[in-house]
Motif scaffolding. Structure first.
Motif, mmCIF file in Angstrom:
data_model
loop_
_atom_site.group_PDB
_atom_site.id
_atom_site.type_symbol
_atom_site.label_atom_id
_atom_site.label_comp_id
_atom_site.label_asym_id
_atom_site.label_seq_id
_atom_site.Cartn_x
_atom_site.Cartn_y
_atom_site.Cartn_z
ATOM 1 N N GLY A 150 9.884 3.661 6.640
ATOM 2 C CA GLY A 150 9.459 2.309 6.315
ATOM 3 C C GLY A 150 8.101 2.239 5.661
ATOM 4 N N VAL A 151 7.719 3.297 4.919
ATOM 5 C CA VAL A 151 6.438 3.331 4.218
ATOM 6 C C VAL A 151 6.667 3.856 2.800
ATOM 7 N N LEU A 152 5.604 3.787 1.996
ATOM 8 C CA LEU A 152 5.620 4.376 0.659
ATOM 9 C C LEU A 152 4.636 5.546 0.642
ATOM 10 N N TRP A 153 4.945 6.537 -0.163
ATOM 11 C CA TRP A 153 4.118 7.747 -0.265
ATOM 12 C C TRP A 153 4.046 8.152 -1.728
ATOM 13 N N THR A 154 2.870 8.607 -2.174
ATOM 14 C CA THR A 154 2.749 9.041 -3.561
ATOM 15 C C THR A 154 2.394 10.522 -3.666
ATOM 16 N N PRO A 155 3.135 11.284 -4.458
ATOM 17 C CA PRO A 155 2.789 12.692 -4.725
ATOM 18 C C PRO A 155 1.802 12.799 -5.881
ATOM 19 N N GLU A 156 0.534 12.457 -5.645
ATOM 20 C CA GLU A 156 -0.482 12.363 -6.688
ATOM 21 C C GLU A 156 -0.690 13.669 -7.454
ATOM 22 N N VAL A 157 -1.315 13.534 -8.631
ATOM 23 C CA VAL A 157 -1.778 14.693 -9.407
ATOM 24 C C VAL A 157 -3.284 14.794 -9.221
ATOM 25 N N TYR A 206 0.835 -1.195 0.000
ATOM 26 C CA TYR A 206 0.000 0.000 0.000
ATOM 27 C C TYR A 206 0.873 1.250 0.000
ATOM 28 N N VAL A 207 0.360 2.283 -0.652
ATOM 29 C CA VAL A 207 1.030 3.575 -0.743
ATOM 30 C C VAL A 207 0.162 4.602 -0.026
ATOM 31 N N ILE A 208 0.764 5.412 0.834
ATOM 32 C CA ILE A 208 0.012 6.412 1.588
ATOM 33 C C ILE A 208 -0.289 7.626 0.706
ATOM 34 N N TYR A 209 -1.449 8.227 0.928
ATOM 35 C CA TYR A 209 -1.849 9.460 0.236
ATOM 36 C C TYR A 209 -2.586 10.339 1.240
ATOM 37 N N ASN A 210 -2.878 11.586 0.861
ATOM 38 C CA ASN A 210 -3.676 12.440 1.746
ATOM 39 C C ASN A 210 -4.332 13.571 0.979
ATOM 40 N N ASP A 211 -4.933 14.516 1.702
ATOM 41 C CA ASP A 211 -5.636 15.639 1.074
ATOM 42 C C ASP A 211 -4.831 16.929 1.071
ATOM 43 N N ASN A 212 -3.627 16.890 1.616
ATOM 44 C CA ASN A 212 -2.738 18.043 1.493
ATOM 45 C C ASN A 212 -2.362 18.184 0.024
ATOM 46 N N TYR A 213 -2.087 19.403 -0.426
ATOM 47 C CA TYR A 213 -1.805 19.503 -1.860
ATOM 48 C C TYR A 213 -0.619 20.393 -2.201
ATOM 49 N N SER A 214 0.284 20.560 -1.294
ATOM 50 C CA SER A 214 1.498 21.304 -1.605
ATOM 51 C C SER A 214 2.472 20.395 -2.346
ATOM 52 N N HIS A 215 2.855 20.799 -3.541
ATOM 53 C CA HIS A 215 3.785 19.993 -4.334
ATOM 54 C C HIS A 215 5.132 19.855 -3.628
ATOM 55 N N GLU A 216 5.593 20.953 -3.054
ATOM 56 C CA GLU A 216 6.869 20.908 -2.342
ATOM 57 C C GLU A 216 6.800 19.939 -1.153
ATOM 58 N N ASP A 217 5.691 19.992 -0.403
ATOM 59 C CA ASP A 217 5.529 19.074 0.729
ATOM 60 C C ASP A 217 5.485 17.624 0.262
ATOM 61 N N PHE A 218 4.892 17.404 -0.888
ATOM 62 C CA PHE A 218 4.820 16.042 -1.434
ATOM 63 C C PHE A 218 6.217 15.450 -1.600
ATOM 64 N N ILE A 219 7.146 16.260 -2.082
ATOM 65 C CA ILE A 219 8.498 15.750 -2.325
ATOM 66 C C ILE A 219 9.225 15.526 -1.003
ATOM 67 N N THR A 220 9.033 16.427 -0.034
ATOM 68 C CA THR A 220 9.622 16.212 1.283
ATOM 69 C C THR A 220 9.096 14.918 1.896
ATOM 70 N N ALA A 221 7.792 14.668 1.756
ATOM 71 C CA ALA A 221 7.212 13.432 2.286
ATOM 72 C C ALA A 221 7.761 12.207 1.559
ATOM 73 N N LEU A 222 7.964 12.315 0.258
ATOM 74 C CA LEU A 222 8.540 11.201 -0.496
ATOM 75 C C LEU A 222 9.925 10.857 0.041
ATOM 76 N N ILE A 223 10.703 11.880 0.341
ATOM 77 C CA ILE A 223 12.033 11.664 0.925
ATOM 78 C C ILE A 223 11.913 11.010 2.298
ATOM 79 N N ASN A 224 11.021 11.533 3.135
ATOM 80 C CA ASN A 224 10.888 11.011 4.492
ATOM 81 C C ASN A 224 10.287 9.616 4.545
ATOM 82 N N SER A 225 9.547 9.227 3.511
ATOM 83 C CA SER A 225 8.981 7.873 3.500
ATOM 84 C C SER A 225 10.075 6.816 3.573
ATOM 85 N N GLY A 226 11.242 7.127 2.994
ATOM 86 C CA GLY A 226 12.352 6.190 3.029
ATOM 87 C C GLY A 226 12.939 6.003 4.410
#
Length: 714
Positions: A448-455, A425-445
């Motif tokens: 121990g989880v996966l995160w997707t910066p959806e469009v 499973y990949v985590i998602y949410n309702d936040n929509y800051s593109h910059e935050d998405f990339i920070t979260a992608l980095i922190n997912s590593g």
């Protein structure tokens, strides 16, 4: 005499709980480089028990390592029924982790309460995956195995008996006075009368993370189609509209592997019936079969809260909590009776007709949505414990359902925690800051989880393209158009670039699939921060580098948080641009790095400034890098389907790469039906590069067709 005795009893009763009780920590090396420490009386229910996964067999094969900290510097006290943990910090040490953070990479000096919740506006510990694990720049990791809300002081707070006290300063006269004096410890407060914790050796931070992920069963191994492209359609689409959506992708030549249906597929939602709305989907089995015939799988949105109109409502009611969510009952999924009723319904209504997976919503938090902490669960677990583990429980038991049907799945979830690395499973949410998405992608590593910066929605064509580029270099390439009905070609002026990067995502599937196999077998996060890359600084300013900062911009850059570039797999460095940006700086680790698209030298251990234009997301490949690619396909290869490979090599160094192969859809790999094929590129005596790939193993999957070689750097 009797009065004296009663007074003595009262004194014992009232005074004893106020005493601090230092605990002996019982350490046991359970795997090479992994130690479990126990003190006091840990809770019977914790994160690892909720996840209930078998540690990866790889753990037993790792090299022996020394305990990475001084055991005498780790202390645990129990005071007023709570456990106080203290771990040492060196002066030149940086910390990473403590969950899926969206604003910060460096965690030293932060105060948090690790608490499952929707992401807010600050990294205060309330997040979708409040993983109580951190990794140090000095090459070790620590995990506190508790399903309680944990207060963390990550190098903040000074004890009067500190071995390394800060300098006492006078604010009246000292210009360097600080309101936050130096702290030499990580301290945590757990509301329990004991704790189980784990320490992971390195020698490097990436090794500690690998051990942590392997303890949780290793990373997930998605089906090949899960790494393709997905579109989530409007929440009220019916069967015919979904078919037309798939046909539009096919007609326009855009890749598509699975479509997500939003709440309208159910007869009722918020709370849910888990039953098909027959006005929109009159024949669900036929619909799913027809979609599968055109190469598109179906993923269903749901949350686990049971509507009074659901057919299972009365049956599951005895195994639900005292409170409701949106007037739906809350199944106590820690109880086998509750999960059998719920997931038997899922299996009958969904999986048996071919549904490929789920988007599991609203299991993370937000106090005004989910159950309050006064809720009583029939299992006897506290509301707090259920809040911290509910995301793990829905992942585990939905995954087991697919597993029992020998179908791999890949889906989305709103909440997770430690122990969940192996769940697909990949985590998602309702936040929509593109910059935050990339920070979260980095922190997912680090978590121990996966995160997707959806469009989702975009105001301009530029924003649409920039967001699209990043999802194609993430764990799940997804457009989430449930509210907008937007499509890849919504902005015609960038449709060619959108199509090109979607095709690139598909071309790179052999690389992505092999990197996820390394996540599964070795615990290496497929997407991770720069501090985990060889040749990159830990992100700590120390005395040695501080003297050189003014004369060495590279060293200066490395002292800062790097929140806008990341590693994608073994060889690729991704440096996205955001809306309005035309240029950016990229910090290249030591060694030569090459442009992914052209093969030209980009730099060597330096800070470069690039002006890439709008068409492409900047990607760089380390010297000797190998990237296996396949032809453009509209759908992922089917089970055991052969595909040709173009193997690209970058730079001047010899290169090697492990290419993973299995059937891509079932669990046959768990029975040993998989292979690692070795790719090598070596420079010959005449100076020319020559590539080779090991032979296909007898009895193993063989999906590699014709192989061609492309040497990108001439």
């Amino acid at each position: 005499m009797r009065l004296t005795f009663l007074l003595l009893l009262c004194a014992i009763f009232y005074l004893a709980p106020s005493r601090s009780s230092a605990q002996n920590i019982q350490w046991q090396e359970i795997y090479p480089g992994v130690w479990k420490g126990t003190a006091g009386k840990p809770d019977a229910y914790d994160l690892l028990k909720a996840a209930n996964v078998t540690p990866s067999a790889t753990l037993r094969t790792l090299d022996k390592a020394a305990f990475p900290l001084k055991k005498e510097d780790i202390s645990i006290e129990i005071h007023l029924g709570k456990t106080y943990i203290r771990l040492p910090l060196e002066r030149n040490e940086q910390l990473f982790g403590f969950g899926l953070n969206f604003q910060t990479i460096h965690q030293r000096g932060r105060i948090m309460q690790l608490h499952a919740d929707h992401y807010g506006k600050s990294d205060n510990g309330r997040t979708h995956a409040p993983t109580p694990f951190y990794v140090s720049s000095l090459g070790y990791g620590v995990f506190v195995n508790s399903a309680k809300y944990i207060d963390v002081y990550a190098g903040h707070g000074v004890r009067k008996d500190s071995k390394n006290p800060p300098e006492v300063q006078d604010r009246n006269t000292d210009d360097n006075w600080s309101a936050h004096p130096y702290s030499d410890a990580v301290e945590m407060l757990v509301p329990a009368e004991g704790i189980e914790m784990y320490v992971f050796a390195g020698p490097k931070p990436i090794n500690a993370i690998q051990r942590f992920n392997l303890l949780s069963g290793g990373g997930c191994l998605p089906p090949r189609w899960g790494l393709g492209f997905t579109q989530r359609v409007h929440r009220l689409y019916n069967a015919e509209q979904v078919k037309q959506e798939a046909k539009a992708f096919e007609d326009r030549g855009y890749p598509l592997d699975f479509i997500g249906l939003e709440p309208g597929w159910q007869s009722k939602s918020y709370p849910c019936t888990f039953e098909w709305d027959k006005t929109r989907f009159p024949d669900p089995a036929k619909f799913v079969k027809e979609m599968d015939a055109v190469g598109v799988k179906i993923n269903l949105w749901t949350n686990p809260y049971v509507s009074p109109d659901a057919s299972i409502y009365k049956k599951i009611d005895p195994y639900t909590a005292s409170h409701t969510v949106w007037n739906g009952t809350i199944p106590d999924l820690s109880m086998p009776e509750a999960r059998k009723i719920l997931f038997d319904q899922f299996e009958k209504e969904h999986v048996k007709i071919g549904v490929s997976g789920y988007k599991i919503d609203e299991v993370d938090g937000f106090d005004s949505y989910l159950w309050p902490d006064v809720t009583i669960f029939p299992s006897g677990h506290s509301s707090e414990q259920m809040r911290q583990t509910y995301g793990l429980l829905v992942q585990k038991y939905s995954y087991e359902m697919f597993r029992n049907n020998n179908m791999r799945t890949y889906g989305l979830v709103r909440g997770s925690n430690a122990g969940g690395s192996s769940f697909p499973y990949v985590i998602y949410n309702d936040n929509y800051s593109h910059e935050d998405f990339i920070t979260a992608l980095i922190n997912s590593g680090y978590a121990g989880v996966l995160w997707t910066p959806e469009v989702r929605a975009s105001k301009t064509a530029e924003e649409w393209l920039r967001r699209f580029q990043t999802v194609c270099f993430s764990p799940m390439a997804m457009i989430n158009a449930w509210s907008t009905s937007m499509q890849p070609w919504t902005f015609p002026e960038v449709a060619p670039q959108i199509k090109a990067v979607a095709e690139l995502r598909m071309q790179m599937m052999p690389y992505w699939y092999s990197e996820f196999a390394k996540y599964h077998y070795k615990g290496t996060p497929p997407f991770r921060g720069m501090s985990l890359e060889e040749g990159f600084s830990s992100g700590v300013k120390n005395k040695k580098t501080a003297t050189n900062l003014e004369e060495n911009p590279y060293e200066e850059a490395l002292t800062k948080e790097v929140k806008d570039q990341y590693m994608a797999g073994e060889y690729l460095l991704v440096a996205p641009l955001f809306t309005g940006e035309t240029s950016r700086k990229v910090i290249l680790p030591k060694g030569k790095w090459y442009d992914f698209y052209t093969g030209k030298l980009a730099g060597n251990g330096e800070v470069i400034t690039i002006t890439p234009g709008l068409d492409k997301i900047p990607v760089f490949v380390k010297d000797g890098g190998i990237v296996p690619m396949m032809p453009v396909m509209l759908h992922a290869p089917k089970a055991n389907e052969k595909v040709d490979l173009e193997i690209r090599h970058y730079g001047e160094k010899n290169g090697n790469y492990k290419l993973y192969d299995d059937d891509g859809e079932t669990f046959a790999y768990e029975k040993g039906i998989f292979s690692w094929r070795e790719i090598k590129v070596e420079r010959q005596k005449n100076g020319e590069l020559k590539g080779s790939i090991s032979a296909e193993e007898k009895g193993k999957p063989g999906t590699v067709g014709k192989v061609t070689w492309r040497y990108m750097t001439k």
